[in-house]
Each structure stands twice: as C-alpha cells, then as structure tokens.
Design a protein around this motif. Structure first.
Motif, PDB file in Angstrom:
ATOM      1  N   ASN A 204     -64.679 -73.350  49.420  1.00 10.40           N
ATOM      2  CA  ASN A 204     -65.520 -73.070  48.255  1.00 10.40           C
ATOM      3  C   ASN A 204     -64.826 -72.132  47.256  1.00 10.40           C
ATOM      4  O   ASN A 204     -64.987 -72.288  46.051  1.00 10.40           O
ATOM      5  N   TYR A 208     -63.903 -73.743  43.636  1.00 13.75           N
ATOM      6  CA  TYR A 208     -64.467 -73.097  42.456  1.00 13.75           C
ATOM      7  C   TYR A 208     -63.358 -72.796  41.460  1.00 13.75           C
ATOM      8  O   TYR A 208     -63.480 -73.056  40.268  1.00 13.75           O
TER       9      TYR A 208
ATOM     10  N   GLN B 188     -68.091 -66.666  46.280  1.00 11.39           N
ATOM     11  CA  GLN B 188     -68.612 -67.574  47.288  1.00 11.39           C
ATOM     12  C   GLN B 188     -69.097 -66.787  48.500  1.00 11.39           C
ATOM     13  O   GLN B 188     -68.447 -65.817  48.902  1.00 11.39           O
TER      14      GLN B 188
END
Lengths: 214, 214
Positions: A204, A208, B188
């Motif tokens: 993630n 991102y 995150q």
C-alpha cells in the motif's frame, strides 16, 4: 469453512462493533443511533443496519440501539459468554509475549498451559504456568478439555502438531505459523500471518507513491 | 485508502502467493501451472488468473508461470525490492517479541530503533538496539528517514503517537494498538487487532456448533 449465509466480511466486523460498543458502555452511554455508530466507526449507517440484520436487527431504527444490550448480544454471537480453555504451543518470543500480553481472561479465555520442544525451557514459568514438553500435549488436551490452541511454532512442525490437536478433539486453532493448515470442517482456524500483514503495508505504501507520486 | 481498481482482497492474497512461490523456488521448481498453484493454495485456478490479470498476467496460460520470475514480480509489487527503515514503538512484551521474532531483514525491513516511555527500559538492549525514550522519537524519525513504525503501545496513547509520526513524514504504520487510527490518505495503516482475530475464532467455533450440533 463457510458459515451459512453470513460472510466472513460481516464476521470480521463483529469484533470491531463489540470493541466500540464496549467503549461507549464504559463511557456510560446508554443509547446510540446507527448514524452515531457510523460516525465513530467510519462505516456507513446502512452497512451497520445490514450487518445487524444478519442477526435479527437488535433494535428499533430511529429510536437507536441500547448500548449494553447490543454489546451483550454481539458478545454472545462471538461466543464470549462462554469460557474457552486455551493453550499456547511454542514458548519462544511470540508465545511468551502472547501469554503475557493478551488479556485472555477478560474475554473468557482460560490460559491452561504452554508447551515447547526445547528442554531448556521445560519448567520455566510463563504467566504462572510451567512450560511443558510436547510429548505431554496429547494427553493434556484430552484431559483438560482444551478448546483452543495457539500455534506459535515454526511452520515445519505446525502441520504435524495441528493433526495431533485435531485427533484430540481441539475445536479451534489460532495459527501464527507461516503455513496454511489443513483441518477437517469441524475445526476452525484463524490465521495471523504477521509477515503477510507487513507485506500488505509495503504494498500500500508503494502503490500509493506510484499512483500519487507523493 | 483505496488503491485504484485493485481490491484489498486481491492485495491480501498477494503475500500468500509470494509465500507459496518462495517455497516452490526453494524446492528448485522452475515452472508451475495455475492449476498446480490452485491445488497447493486451495484457491481456484480462475481466481489465480483473475488476480494476476490485475498486474498484467505474468505468463502464458497452458505453458505455466516461471516460478522465479513470478516470485520476483510479486515481490516488486509488494515493494519488497526496496528497503524500508522501521522502528518499533513500545518495548513491552509484544514489541520485544516482534523485534526478536520477525525476520525483518529478510524482506528488506531495516530495524532502526525501539522506543518506550518507561524509564526502567531506557538503555536496555533489544536485538542489539538500545530502548530510547519517547521524547527522542520525532527527531529520530526525521533524521533517520524512518518509513514504517510498528505501534505496540496501549490504545490511549496510540492516536497521539500516530499524529506525531504523521507530522514527521512516516509512510506506514503497522498498528497493534486496539484502536483504529485516523491518518491522512498518504499514510498507510495496516491493523493487527489480535483480540479481534481471537473473537473471530470463537465466533466460528460457536456458529459451527450451533448449526451442526457437533
């Protein structure tokens, strides 16, 4: 193992509802609307109503839910109104930490013993329990009606130990070993694959930054 | 935080593919068909193909996948071709266990430090790192370009510490505190709520026995 009609996603949210309701209860709050619950939990109110409808609904809409009642009912659904005899298999870093860190008794989990195959650990006391050798595992599980085994052993022995536990009538395995266990449908397994979780985090982070050029 | 187009369910399976492919690689296996992968992983072959199609497919169907290539590609998708500077906040049972138990370096996680607010722990060495006081956290994160913080502190201080980390530019939080953190979308969070997981296990035990009268 599928549970008739209710998805694991819904089941996965129940402990979170239970946790938040416990906090409201501790704060002395008596009633909560699905909208208020939605605001605290960052889940839509319609999701909450849908989830609760799986279990009969729990309360009047508009009027709100009674916090203590709802907390108790969800606790019952989660099986927390019953006690469970629990052992830890693997007295290494993680096994010891779980023994010391988890507030098992608070939720009706009775910590009954801890096992290891390392003779250097036999007799050592962890949370008031002596570490027992693995050769005593089978008879111990049977004689003490152990329901749940926590596996914090290396993956190469986890499969074999799980088979032994199944043979002795274990009902659930909380599995921290990095291997997926194969057990019959009447034995429940909940995996905590810590390194999988950490990899999901880096995915993630990475994704991102690729997409948003952060 | 949603990642464009790819569901968290698919992402959740990636580390598992990675784990199984690593095992095949260690066994010296060079090629694997989606059917073989399906048999080992107990996921349908069509699920595997669908999952892989999110990332371009990886290989010829019928001919099978090249294990080492696929392992490498999934590793890259998971961000494991990069190194990440990691600290642990909370040097209690769980923090210490993670420091000692997780093979961080193997996956490119560089363990840089461990923090606590208990003066009795300051200076104590955990996996060759001295426990540092919380007041040094902010400058440490900034000066050492820390990417990931592991939170193993009580929930009542986790929210505040997370805010501090966000301010210092942390990219990911691996959260073991029993609280859902509220962070901006460029940070995150991966939660490991251990007691939620244990409750899910009792739910499944309970539900199975209610339905099947075991």
């Amino acid at each position: 193992m599928e549970n008739k009609g209710i998805s694991q996603a819904v089941i996965g949210r129940l402990p979170r509802y239970f946790r938040y309701l416990g906090e409201l209860k501790d704060q002395g709050i008596e009633r909560v609307s699905s909208q208020e619950l939605s605001d605290i939990m960052k889940v839509t109110a319609s999701q909450i109503r849908q989830d609760f409808n799986n279990f009969g609904g729990f309360g009047q809409q508009g009027y709100g839910y009674k916090v203590e009642y709802l907390y108790g009912e969800i606790g019952k659904i989660l099986g927390l109104d019953q006690t469970h005899n629990l052992i830890i298999i693997g007295a290494g870093n993680l096994g010891q930490a779980l023994a010391n860190y988890m507030n098992f008794e608070r939720r009706g989990f009775l910590f009954r013993g801890i096992f290891d195959n390392n003779p250097a650990l036999y007799g050592r006391r962890i949370r008031d329990m002596e570490v027992l050798p693995m050769k005593e595992l089978s008879s111990f599980v049977r004689e003490n009606a152990i329901d749940i085994a926590v596996l914090t052993i290396p993956k190469n022995c986890a499969v074999e130990v799980a088979e032994e536990l199944v043979k002795e009538g274990i009902r659930g395995i909380w599995n921290f070993a990095h291997v997926d266990l194969n057990v019959p449908p009447d034995v429940q397994v909940e995996n905590v694959h810590l390194s999988d979780s950490l990899m999901k985090l880096t995915y993630n982070i990475n994704r991102y930054e690729t997409h948003y050029d952060a």
